[in-house]
Design a protein around this motif. Structure first.
Motif, PDB file in Angstrom:
ATOM      1  N   ARG A   1      25.943  57.145  -3.964  1.00 21.76           N
ATOM      2  CA  ARG A   1      26.091  56.567  -5.138  1.00 21.76           C
ATOM      3  C   ARG A   1      24.627  56.019  -5.517  1.00 21.76           C
ATOM      4  O   ARG A   1      24.282  55.909  -6.762  1.00 21.76           O
ATOM      5  N   TRP A   2      24.244  55.265  -4.647  1.00 23.61           N
ATOM      6  CA  TRP A   2      22.660  54.593  -4.891  1.00 23.61           C
ATOM      7  C   TRP A   2      21.458  55.517  -4.637  1.00 23.61           C
ATOM      8  O   TRP A   2      20.948  55.401  -5.727  1.00 23.61           O
TER       9      TRP A   2
ATOM     10  N   GLU B   1      34.749  52.919  -5.296  1.00 22.02           N
ATOM     11  CA  GLU B   1      35.033  52.431  -6.680  1.00 22.02           C
ATOM     12  C   GLU B   1      35.145  51.054  -6.856  1.00 22.02           C
ATOM     13  O   GLU B   1      34.612  50.937  -8.178  1.00 22.02           O
TER      14      GLU B   1
ATOM     15  N   GLY C   1      33.438  48.524  -5.348  1.00 20.81           N
ATOM     16  CA  GLY C   1      32.005  47.870  -5.257  1.00 20.81           C
ATOM     17  C   GLY C   1      32.091  46.551  -4.806  1.00 20.81           C
ATOM     18  O   GLY C   1      32.870  45.996  -3.976  1.00 20.81           O
TER      19      GLY C   1
ATOM     20  N   ASP D   1      22.114  57.490  -7.966  1.00 23.08           N
ATOM     21  CA  ASP D   1      22.346  56.677  -9.190  1.00 23.08           C
ATOM     22  C   ASP D   1      23.681  57.324  -9.917  1.00 23.08           C
ATOM     23  O   ASP D   1      23.508  57.743 -11.114  1.00 23.08           O
ATOM     24  N   LEU D   2      24.664  57.680  -8.962  1.00 22.57           N
ATOM     25  CA  LEU D   2      25.756  58.456  -9.682  1.00 22.57           C
ATOM     26  C   LEU D   2      27.152  57.425  -9.830  1.00 22.57           C
ATOM     27  O   LEU D   2      27.278  56.873  -8.636  1.00 22.57           O
ATOM     28  N   ASP D   3      27.797  57.605 -10.548  1.00 21.18           N
ATOM     29  CA  ASP D   3      28.901  56.808 -10.777  1.00 21.18           C
ATOM     30  C   ASP D   3      30.113  57.327  -9.677  1.00 21.18           C
ATOM     31  O   ASP D   3      30.014  58.680  -9.705  1.00 21.18           O
ATOM     32  N   PRO D   4      30.975  56.549  -9.318  1.00 18.17           N
ATOM     33  CA  PRO D   4      31.812  57.340  -8.252  1.00 18.17           C
ATOM     34  C   PRO D   4      32.640  58.482  -8.776  1.00 18.17           C
ATOM     35  O   PRO D   4      33.022  59.411  -7.891  1.00 18.17           O
TER      36      PRO D   4
ATOM     37  N   ARG E   1      31.829  60.886 -10.113  1.00 17.59           N
ATOM     38  CA  ARG E   1      30.780  62.213 -10.047  1.00 17.59           C
ATOM     39  C   ARG E   1      30.637  62.398  -8.485  1.00 17.59           C
ATOM     40  O   ARG E   1      29.767  63.514  -8.386  1.00 17.59           O
TER      41      ARG E   1
END
Lengths: 389, 389
Positions: A228-229, A318, A320, A232-235, A237
């Motif tokens: 995710r970090w 999700e 965070g 830089d992908l939102d969960p 995806r």
């Protein structure tokens, strides 16, 4: 023509990744020179590594280990340090071009951060750093121009597939999981599994902690948070597929229906070498991957009833904020107790869940708060683990 | 803001690739405008396509077809041409940004060359052009700055995997083959197979000629020769694996042990759309590839005793010079006779081999010589085919 060799510092040099890195550095010694080694408490191995690679600085976990090292060391000039500050010094030193961050667990965070702040090329094997402090590491890297190259085979695969692609074209990133030793174990029998069963990983040889995390699939959950970090992908995806053969390490699905995948033998030297040589690639002595000699490649969805810690990690991904820090700390504490004996495999998920239930989710504003939440959750875990016995 | 749509000319608009291209152009009609269509003799379909897409120019194979088109056409202004010169005019016209080259066989070479010389972005589905004249097409493209983007799913896969990689790091390129309808047929039974058997391809729906070439694996042999030129790879770095599921289209093996692969559903709209949109990627309406719902992915070596035409193509690939031209011509002639009836499936390889045995290998100095060798081999094939009956 004389060329300058790149210099490497290895954090966690006596561990599995560290030893493989040194093997590669020895083979590619016209390109690389090892200038720093940080180890835990394996003084004997660090002495051997120091004799062979002649680093300028070494570090051990404790003052006592450092003293023992000094006593037994017979070689040339080397600076001997110890403790978290020692590892941070090895990481941030101006003489290193590349820092291989391979200390397991939260202990890797401080030195990793030091390497990132110093603008190094960081070959990141310490996934916990990204899990608990991904936002801070990425921000610092943007400031210092540090490049973070993942060493986890799955993330290395994603990184390789993304080269030459635009992030806006990516619809999904899929990490594969071998499924660990219990993928084919019926739901009802998993609870009774023992430490020995959990340490019998079918594909990868790794440290004990990560091997247990592979058996619970928590490892894959942590890797999703890391991805995710890193990318830089939102969960939404991010996804996981069980792939028992561990040949395809990850897949990147593009929005036009194409999927790019990275494959290799299950040997960590492939992603380690890639991280060192990136953006170049050097010849490897490994025999080529021959798909015609490998059994068929299977892919399965994760059965979250069998792997409740994976389901928990997805929720944490999700939601965070402070939850990834608490999850990682609780899992490290509980797996630590499991490795020490006295905790059943089937009890792991419940124990980690109880630690998280006791945690109050909140924003994390800085690295100090990361360490605070980590410490606080370990205290909680200690109490919960004690209540059991 | 008004933006200019890219203009597309389609060579072979009434064939399978042409029709799929028009479907994509219709869906992405805010990005693309169709300005030219070249067809064979399907006047009815070309009339329909012209009514829908309103190109500025259309071309048909014969003067008679063009006359019929003019008679039946009720729409606005359109230039109607015919013959090889007509297709060349459609290809080279200054109004086109993109030329989709999808005429089957050697007939596609002239118009493809015209598009390349005119510096177009060429979406290349006509593999025969590269097989017989790869060196010339690449030289012209370098001069005119034309970009050649492959449409064959295997080559599109290679092209996608190579994005962001350095050619010096590539150790091998592997194209997959479904194995066609006879992959699991015992060696002794293949000879008795019929035209109907050969046209029953298990995975891909394509034109008849290429479907027969898939059954003999000649298609894969031609694709190796195509890849040799497209990616400037010497024959030793090219390989094929049978992959009956046709999900992995190709694999690129890097010298450090990593392998990159491209996967997608078996739908030609994926590589066609990629060729149009490259270097961008647009959303596709296809459902995502779900590997957990596809059976295991298998990979096998090619049994060259079962597929002698593949073995022949490999030899031709290695020996080069005029042989690829002769091979392609002989194969087109023999497959043509097979499609017309009267040739057994088991006789195909022997007939193509006899044509090649009659050919004297020599250097090919220009495109005129390509056509000469092609014509000469077809004459030989005609005689050999006649001798049989």
């Amino acid at each position: 023509m004389e060329h300058r060799r790149e210099t490497i510092a290895i954090l966690g040099s006596t561990g599995s990744i560290g030893r493989s890195t040194l093997e590669i550095a020895a083979r590619l010694n016209d390109k690389y020179r090892v200038t720093g080694l940080a180890a835990g408490s394996n003084v004997t191995l660090l002495l051997k590594q120091t004799a062979e690679f002649k680093p300028e600085i070494v570090s051990l976990r404790t003052e006592r280990d450092a003293a023992e090292f000094r006593r037994r060391y017979k070689g040339g000039r080397v600076r001997v340090t110890f403790g978290p500050e020692g590892a941070v010094e090895v990481a941030g030193r101006s003489g290193n071009d590349i820092v291989v961050s391979a200390i397991t667990g939260i202990d890797g965070l401080g030195p990793t951060l030091a390497a990132v702040k110093a603008g190094k090329k960081v070959a990141l094997a310490n996934k916990e750093s990204m899990v608990v402090a991904g936002a801070f590491l990425k921000r610092e890297a943007a400031r210092s121009k540090a490049r973070i190259i993942p060493v986890d085979s799955e993330h290395s695969g994603v990184f390789q597939c993304l080269a030459g692609q635009k992030m806006e074209s990516v619809s999904r990133v899929i990490l594969t999981a071998s499924g660990g030793p219990f993928f084919r174990t019926p739901l009802g029998e998993i609870g009774r599994k023992t430490l020995d069963d959990a340490l019998r990983h079918p594909r990868w040889r790794m440290g004990k902690k990560v091997t247990v995390d592979s058996a619970t699939l928590m490892n894959k959950g942590l890797e999703l948070i890391e991805a995710r970090w890193l990318f830089d992908l939102d969960p939404a995806r991010l996804d996981v597929l069980i792939h028992p053969q561990s040949i395809v390490h990850s897949l990147v699905e593009m929005r036009d229906g194409s999927v790019l995948a990275q494959l290799s033998r299950t040997d960590m030297k492939v992603p380690i070498q890639y991280a060192l040589t990136y953006p170049e690639r050097e010849v490897s002595p490994l025999p080529a991957l021959d798909l015609s000699r490998i059994g068929p490649l299977e892919f399965h969805r994760v059965d979250e009833r069998k792997f409740p810690l994976f389901a928990l990690a997805r929720t944490v991904l999700e939601e965070g904020e402070s939850l990834p820090v608490a999850l990682n700390a609780a899992n490290e504490a509980v797996v630590g107790a499991f490795l020490a004996g006295g905790v059943r495999f089937g009890a792991l998920a419940g124990l980690v869940e109880r630690c998280l239930a006791a945690h109050v989710k909140r924003p994390v504003r800085n690295i100090t708060e990361v360490f605070d939440i980590d410490r606080e959750t370990r205290e909680t875990a200690k109490i919960i683990l004690k209540q059991r016995t």
